[in-house]
Design a protein around this motif. Structure first.
Motif, PDB file in Angstrom:
ATOM      1  N   ASN A 299      -6.667  15.606  -1.585  1.00  0.00           N
ATOM      2  CA  ASN A 299      -7.575  16.348  -2.460  1.00  0.00           C
ATOM      3  C   ASN A 299      -8.500  15.409  -3.222  1.00  0.00           C
ATOM      4  N   TYR A 300      -7.939  14.442  -3.931  1.00  0.00           N
ATOM      5  CA  TYR A 300      -8.711  13.439  -4.657  1.00  0.00           C
ATOM      6  C   TYR A 300      -8.164  12.072  -4.264  1.00  0.00           C
ATOM      7  N   PRO A 301      -8.895  11.316  -3.428  1.00  0.00           N
ATOM      8  CA  PRO A 301      -8.381  10.020  -2.947  1.00  0.00           C
ATOM      9  C   PRO A 301      -8.123   9.048  -4.095  1.00  0.00           C
TER      10      PRO A 301
ATOM     11  N   ALA B  81      -7.003   5.001  -5.296  1.00  0.00           N
ATOM     12  CA  ALA B  81      -7.163   3.615  -4.868  1.00  0.00           C
ATOM     13  C   ALA B  81      -5.832   3.054  -4.376  1.00  0.00           C
ATOM     14  N   GLY B  82      -5.886   2.286  -3.287  1.00  0.00           N
ATOM     15  CA  GLY B  82      -4.705   1.623  -2.757  1.00  0.00           C
ATOM     16  C   GLY B  82      -3.765   2.518  -1.978  1.00  0.00           C
ATOM     17  N   VAL B  83      -4.224   3.680  -1.544  1.00  0.00           N
ATOM     18  CA  VAL B  83      -3.375   4.620  -0.806  1.00  0.00           C
ATOM     19  C   VAL B  83      -3.859   4.698   0.636  1.00  0.00           C
ATOM     20  N   TYR B  84      -2.907   4.734   1.584  1.00  0.00           N
ATOM     21  CA  TYR B  84      -3.221   4.925   3.000  1.00  0.00           C
ATOM     22  C   TYR B  84      -2.825   6.343   3.377  1.00  0.00           C
ATOM     23  N   TYR B  85      -3.825   7.170   3.682  1.00  0.00           N
ATOM     24  CA  TYR B  85      -3.588   8.562   4.072  1.00  0.00           C
ATOM     25  C   TYR B  85      -3.389   8.605   5.584  1.00  0.00           C
ATOM     26  N   LYS B  86      -2.130   8.711   5.997  1.00  0.00           N
ATOM     27  CA  LYS B  86      -1.735   8.641   7.404  1.00  0.00           C
ATOM     28  C   LYS B  86      -1.535  10.045   7.968  1.00  0.00           C
ATOM     29  N   ASP B  87      -1.853  10.199   9.243  1.00  0.00           N
ATOM     30  CA  ASP B  87      -1.645  11.458   9.949  1.00  0.00           C
ATOM     31  C   ASP B  87      -0.172  11.557  10.349  1.00  0.00           C
ATOM     32  N   VAL B  88       0.680  11.880   9.388  1.00  0.00           N
ATOM     33  CA  VAL B  88       2.126  11.893   9.591  1.00  0.00           C
ATOM     34  C   VAL B  88       2.542  13.009  10.544  1.00  0.00           C
ATOM     35  N   ASN B  89       1.936  14.188  10.435  1.00  0.00           N
ATOM     36  CA  ASN B  89       2.322  15.347  11.247  1.00  0.00           C
ATOM     37  C   ASN B  89       1.524  15.466  12.535  1.00  0.00           C
ATOM     38  N   HIS B  90       0.709  14.471  12.866  1.00  0.00           N
ATOM     39  CA  HIS B  90      -0.088  14.421  14.101  1.00  0.00           C
ATOM     40  C   HIS B  90      -1.009  15.631  14.266  1.00  0.00           C
ATOM     41  N   ILE B  91      -1.650  16.056  13.179  1.00  0.00           N
ATOM     42  CA  ILE B  91      -2.564  17.195  13.272  1.00  0.00           C
ATOM     43  C   ILE B  91      -3.883  16.809  13.937  1.00  0.00           C
ATOM     44  N   LEU B  92      -4.258  15.532  13.887  1.00  0.00           N
ATOM     45  CA  LEU B  92      -5.517  15.104  14.511  1.00  0.00           C
ATOM     46  C   LEU B  92      -5.412  14.947  16.019  1.00  0.00           C
ATOM     47  N   ASP B  93      -4.192  14.834  16.541  1.00  0.00           N
ATOM     48  CA  ASP B  93      -4.006  14.656  17.988  1.00  0.00           C
ATOM     49  C   ASP B  93      -4.498  15.860  18.787  1.00  0.00           C
ATOM     50  N   ALA B  94      -4.464  17.040  18.201  1.00  0.00           N
ATOM     51  CA  ALA B  94      -4.882  18.252  18.907  1.00  0.00           C
ATOM     52  C   ALA B  94      -6.385  18.264  19.187  1.00  0.00           C
TER      53      ALA B  94
ATOM     54  N   VAL C 270       0.852  -1.182   0.000  1.00  0.00           N
ATOM     55  CA  VAL C 270       0.000   0.000   0.000  1.00  0.00           C
ATOM     56  C   VAL C 270       0.889   1.233   0.000  1.00  0.00           C
ATOM     57  N   THR C 271       0.523   2.224  -0.791  1.00  0.00           N
ATOM     58  CA  THR C 271       1.255   3.477  -0.844  1.00  0.00           C
ATOM     59  C   THR C 271       0.857   4.342   0.344  1.00  0.00           C
ATOM     60  N   LEU C 272       1.834   4.921   1.021  1.00  0.00           N
ATOM     61  CA  LEU C 272       1.595   5.782   2.175  1.00  0.00           C
ATOM     62  C   LEU C 272       1.674   7.237   1.740  1.00  0.00           C
ATOM     63  N   SER C 273       0.674   8.028   2.155  1.00  0.00           N
ATOM     64  CA  SER C 273       0.644   9.447   1.816  1.00  0.00           C
ATOM     65  C   SER C 273       0.189  10.235   3.040  1.00  0.00           C
ATOM     66  N   ASP C 274       0.538  11.505   3.085  1.00  0.00           N
ATOM     67  CA  ASP C 274       0.137  12.365   4.200  1.00  0.00           C
ATOM     68  C   ASP C 274      -1.342  12.712   4.086  1.00  0.00           C
ATOM     69  N   ILE C 275      -2.028  12.789   5.217  1.00  0.00           N
ATOM     70  CA  ILE C 275      -3.466  13.062   5.230  1.00  0.00           C
ATOM     71  C   ILE C 275      -3.781  14.469   4.706  1.00  0.00           C
ATOM     72  N   GLU C 276      -2.813  15.360   4.737  1.00  0.00           N
ATOM     73  CA  GLU C 276      -3.031  16.713   4.231  1.00  0.00           C
ATOM     74  C   GLU C 276      -3.069  16.764   2.697  1.00  0.00           C
ATOM     75  N   ASP C 277      -2.669  15.681   2.022  1.00  0.00           N
ATOM     76  CA  ASP C 277      -2.642  15.627   0.559  1.00  0.00           C
ATOM     77  C   ASP C 277      -3.818  14.837  -0.001  1.00  0.00           C
TER      78      ASP C 277
END
Length: 82
Positions: free
Chosen positions: A30-32, A34-47, A21-28
């Motif tokens: 725009n258009y999801p 297929a086969g990509v995991y949008y991970k919270d790399v910068n921990h913006i959701l923790d706040a 699976v391809t890993l991408s930042d959740i901030e990117d």
């Protein structure tokens, strides 16, 4: 027997290539894709995690927000942290 062994090696290597699976930042997101995991790399959701309580006289409203990781969206086409 040798041909069966070679065919099984080729078949198993093809399966392992499709499981990645391809890993991408959740901030990117725009258009999801297929086969990509949008991970919270910068921990913006923790706040936003926590319990929020609103009280007005006898009325109270409580919201509990938790971070969930690697959840499937759109019938498992892509994955996202929410």
């Amino acid at each position: 027997m040798k041909n069966l062994f070679l065919i099984s090696i080729i078949f198993l290597s093809g399966i392992s290539l499709n499981a990645q699976v391809t890993l991408s930042d959740i901030e990117d997101i725009n258009y999801p894709e297929a086969g990509v995991y949008y991970k919270d790399v910068n921990h913006i959701l923790d706040a936003f995690e926590g319990t929020y309580l609103f009280t007005n006289g006898n009325t109270s409203f409580k919201i509990v927000l938790e971070k969930k990781i690697n959840l499937p969206f759109n019938n498992g086409i892509y994955y996202e942290d929410i």
